[in-house]
Write a protein that holds these residues in place. Sequence first.
Motif, PDB file in Angstrom:
ATOM      1  N   LEU A 283     -55.118  74.682  90.181  1.00  0.00           N
ATOM      2  CA  LEU A 283     -53.959  75.188  90.914  1.00  0.00           C
ATOM      3  C   LEU A 283     -54.354  75.610  92.322  1.00  0.00           C
ATOM      4  N   VAL A 284     -53.586  75.141  93.308  1.00  0.00           N
ATOM      5  CA  VAL A 284     -53.736  75.559  94.700  1.00  0.00           C
ATOM      6  C   VAL A 284     -52.430  76.227  95.110  1.00  0.00           C
ATOM      7  N   THR A 285     -52.510  77.462  95.576  1.00  0.00           N
ATOM      8  CA  THR A 285     -51.306  78.208  95.951  1.00  0.00           C
ATOM      9  C   THR A 285     -51.305  78.478  97.440  1.00  0.00           C
ATOM     10  N   VAL A 286     -50.246  78.029  98.097  1.00  0.00           N
ATOM     11  CA  VAL A 286     -50.015  78.340  99.505  1.00  0.00           C
ATOM     12  C   VAL A 286     -48.909  79.385  99.548  1.00  0.00           C
ATOM     13  N   VAL A 287     -49.164  80.506 100.196  1.00  0.00           N
ATOM     14  CA  VAL A 287     -48.194  81.594 100.253  1.00  0.00           C
ATOM     15  C   VAL A 287     -47.600  81.664 101.651  1.00  0.00           C
ATOM     16  N   GLY A 288     -46.285  81.475 101.749  1.00  0.00           N
ATOM     17  CA  GLY A 288     -45.572  81.627 103.015  1.00  0.00           C
ATOM     18  C   GLY A 288     -44.569  82.765 102.901  1.00  0.00           C
ATOM     19  N   ILE A 289     -43.850  83.025 103.999  1.00  0.00           N
ATOM     20  CA  ILE A 289     -42.827  84.072 103.948  1.00  0.00           C
ATOM     21  C   ILE A 289     -41.420  83.488 103.958  1.00  0.00           C
ATOM     22  N   GLY A 290     -41.312  82.155 104.027  1.00  0.00           N
ATOM     23  CA  GLY A 290     -40.002  81.537 103.980  1.00  0.00           C
ATOM     24  C   GLY A 290     -39.260  81.634 105.308  1.00  0.00           C
ATOM     25  N   TYR A 291     -38.053  81.058 105.321  1.00  0.00           N
ATOM     26  CA  TYR A 291     -37.260  81.027 106.562  1.00  0.00           C
ATOM     27  C   TYR A 291     -35.766  81.078 106.275  1.00  0.00           C
ATOM     28  N   ARG A 292     -35.389  81.470 105.045  1.00  0.00           N
ATOM     29  CA  ARG A 292     -33.972  81.530 104.691  1.00  0.00           C
ATOM     30  C   ARG A 292     -33.588  82.957 104.302  1.00  0.00           C
ATOM     31  N   PRO A 293     -32.933  83.693 105.193  1.00  0.00           N
ATOM     32  CA  PRO A 293     -32.529  85.062 104.857  1.00  0.00           C
ATOM     33  C   PRO A 293     -31.692  85.147 103.596  1.00  0.00           C
ATOM     34  N   GLU A 294     -30.912  84.101 103.287  1.00  0.00           N
ATOM     35  CA  GLU A 294     -30.069  84.152 102.096  1.00  0.00           C
ATOM     36  C   GLU A 294     -30.892  84.224 100.812  1.00  0.00           C
ATOM     37  N   GLU A 295     -32.099  83.691 100.822  1.00  0.00           N
ATOM     38  CA  GLU A 295     -32.949  83.808  99.641  1.00  0.00           C
ATOM     39  C   GLU A 295     -33.383  85.259  99.437  1.00  0.00           C
ATOM     40  N   TYR A 296     -33.697  85.934 100.528  1.00  0.00           N
ATOM     41  CA  TYR A 296     -34.062  87.349 100.448  1.00  0.00           C
ATOM     42  C   TYR A 296     -32.877  88.174  99.954  1.00  0.00           C
ATOM     43  N   ALA A 297     -31.696  87.867 100.474  1.00  0.00           N
ATOM     44  CA  ALA A 297     -30.501  88.609 100.056  1.00  0.00           C
ATOM     45  C   ALA A 297     -30.244  88.445  98.565  1.00  0.00           C
ATOM     46  N   ALA A 298     -30.453  87.237  98.056  1.00  0.00           N
ATOM     47  CA  ALA A 298     -30.206  86.983  96.635  1.00  0.00           C
ATOM     48  C   ALA A 298     -31.120  87.815  95.743  1.00  0.00           C
ATOM     49  N   PHE A 299     -32.328  88.095  96.216  1.00  0.00           N
ATOM     50  CA  PHE A 299     -33.282  88.865  95.431  1.00  0.00           C
ATOM     51  C   PHE A 299     -33.288  90.343  95.796  1.00  0.00           C
ATOM     52  N   GLY A 300     -32.430  90.743  96.715  1.00  0.00           N
ATOM     53  CA  GLY A 300     -32.374  92.137  97.118  1.00  0.00           C
ATOM     54  C   GLY A 300     -33.602  92.589  97.878  1.00  0.00           C
ATOM     55  N   VAL A 301     -34.222  91.678  98.612  1.00  0.00           N
ATOM     56  CA  VAL A 301     -35.425  91.988  99.390  1.00  0.00           C
ATOM     57  C   VAL A 301     -35.045  92.017 100.865  1.00  0.00           C
ATOM     58  N   GLU A 302     -35.488  93.052 101.572  1.00  0.00           N
ATOM     59  CA  GLU A 302     -35.134  93.198 102.983  1.00  0.00           C
ATOM     60  C   GLU A 302     -35.876  92.172 103.832  1.00  0.00           C
ATOM     61  N   TRP A 303     -35.110  91.376 104.559  1.00  0.00           N
ATOM     62  CA  TRP A 303     -35.662  90.346 105.439  1.00  0.00           C
ATOM     63  C   TRP A 303     -36.618  90.946 106.472  1.00  0.00           C
ATOM     64  N   THR A 304     -36.280  92.111 106.988  1.00  0.00           N
ATOM     65  CA  THR A 304     -37.091  92.717 108.057  1.00  0.00           C
ATOM     66  C   THR A 304     -38.429  93.241 107.544  1.00  0.00           C
ATOM     67  N   ARG A 305     -38.605  93.333 106.231  1.00  0.00           N
ATOM     68  CA  ARG A 305     -39.859  93.846 105.666  1.00  0.00           C
ATOM     69  C   ARG A 305     -40.779  92.719 105.195  1.00  0.00           C
ATOM     70  N   ARG A 306     -40.413  91.473 105.500  1.00  0.00           N
ATOM     71  CA  ARG A 306     -41.138  90.358 104.896  1.00  0.00           C
ATOM     72  C   ARG A 306     -42.613  90.328 105.298  1.00  0.00           C
ATOM     73  N   GLY A 307     -42.940  90.688 106.533  1.00  0.00           N
ATOM     74  CA  GLY A 307     -44.340  90.693 106.947  1.00  0.00           C
ATOM     75  C   GLY A 307     -45.155  91.717 106.186  1.00  0.00           C
ATOM     76  N   ARG A 308     -44.622  92.934 106.051  1.00  0.00           N
ATOM     77  CA  ARG A 308     -45.330  93.988 105.321  1.00  0.00           C
ATOM     78  C   ARG A 308     -45.461  93.645 103.842  1.00  0.00           C
ATOM     79  N   LEU A 309     -44.406  93.063 103.279  1.00  0.00           N
ATOM     80  CA  LEU A 309     -44.475  92.669 101.878  1.00  0.00           C
ATOM     81  C   LEU A 309     -45.498  91.557 101.653  1.00  0.00           C
ATOM     82  N   GLN A 310     -45.593  90.643 102.606  1.00  0.00           N
ATOM     83  CA  GLN A 310     -46.586  89.574 102.491  1.00  0.00           C
ATOM     84  C   GLN A 310     -48.001  90.142 102.538  1.00  0.00           C
ATOM     85  N   ASP A 311     -48.231  91.092 103.421  1.00  0.00           N
ATOM     86  CA  ASP A 311     -49.545  91.723 103.490  1.00  0.00           C
ATOM     87  C   ASP A 311     -49.888  92.409 102.171  1.00  0.00           C
ATOM     88  N   GLU A 312     -48.922  93.131 101.615  1.00  0.00           N
ATOM     89  CA  GLU A 312     -49.164  93.816 100.345  1.00  0.00           C
ATOM     90  C   GLU A 312     -49.459  92.809  99.239  1.00  0.00           C
TER      91      GLU A 312
END
Length: 323
Positions: free
Chosen positions: A102-131
């Motif tokens: 398995l090879v996993t590439v982790v990105g932060i995405g580019y669709r705010p609607e995906e974040y909204a569907a999961f209840g994740v704040e778009w503006t926090r995506r960088g901090r969440l990716q770091d965590e």
Amino acid sequence: MPVSVVRFNLVDPVADALGERYRAAVEMAAYADEHGVSTVQTEEHHGAANNWLPSPFAFAGAVFGATRRIAVTVSAVIGPLHDPLRLAEDIAVLDLLSGGRLVTVVGIGYRPEEYAAFGVEWTRRGRLQDELLDTLLKAWTGEAFDYRGRTVRVTPRPGTRPHPLLLVGGSSRAAARRAARFGLPFFLSAHLPGLESYYHDRLAEYGTEGWTMMPGAETPLLHLSEDPDRTWAEHGEHFLHEARTYASWQSEDIRSAVRSAATTVGELRAEGVYRVLTPDACVAFAEGGATLVLHPLVGGMPVDEGWRSLRLFAERVLPAVKE
């Protein structure tokens, strides 16, 4: 021999036989494995009207159960949408099941609607990716660590040492800095030599080590046919559907090797992002050292047409390229 990839995103705008399509993709992966294809590539998107695959790790598990050698690259998982501990567990289990394929590439995405569907704040995506990245690397040591104010330990530990192959994906300087800071490889989503150099400069700045995976200047999505004119005439709308869907999701600052500006089948064919090649033309293309990315079920392509493409690739192209 060039790297050979079979891509599956399971898009099907009609969705009248999704189960058949999913099972066919796993059977195609097994066939690709038997014929020496290097990698199955898959990806993650949520809530798409055309049923774009939302669960790449479940699909990867099915592929691993049907194969013995082929790698599966998830390119990319949308990191901030996942619970870090659960993702660490899922990847560890797949690493053990697959023997490290398995090879996993982790990105932060580019669709705010995906974040909204999961209840994740778009503006926090960088901090969440770091965590997320920090948590994965700590979790896979098998040792206890502090997580959100509590002590946790993730088991089982993956079989791959020091950890399963994990890359940071993206096309921005922020992604390059993040990869360098964590000492992780950087998966560039397009041919961006300047950004590759920037990443290496940041490695030196942070005192970390890493490497890059970057598409070539030409990395088209391929379909094999004895008669490309017929295939474009009969199935061009499948290529165009996927191209237009993907383009509609991306802002101007997102760079991708497979981004298309075409609005008609004719424009798409002329553009060259999607290419229908004869076996001989594909062999000639491979002689330049290009990565070969076959997309047999593109945009809801009928399964039987996808099989024709894959068989031509496996039985006519790969043997010639190996020679």
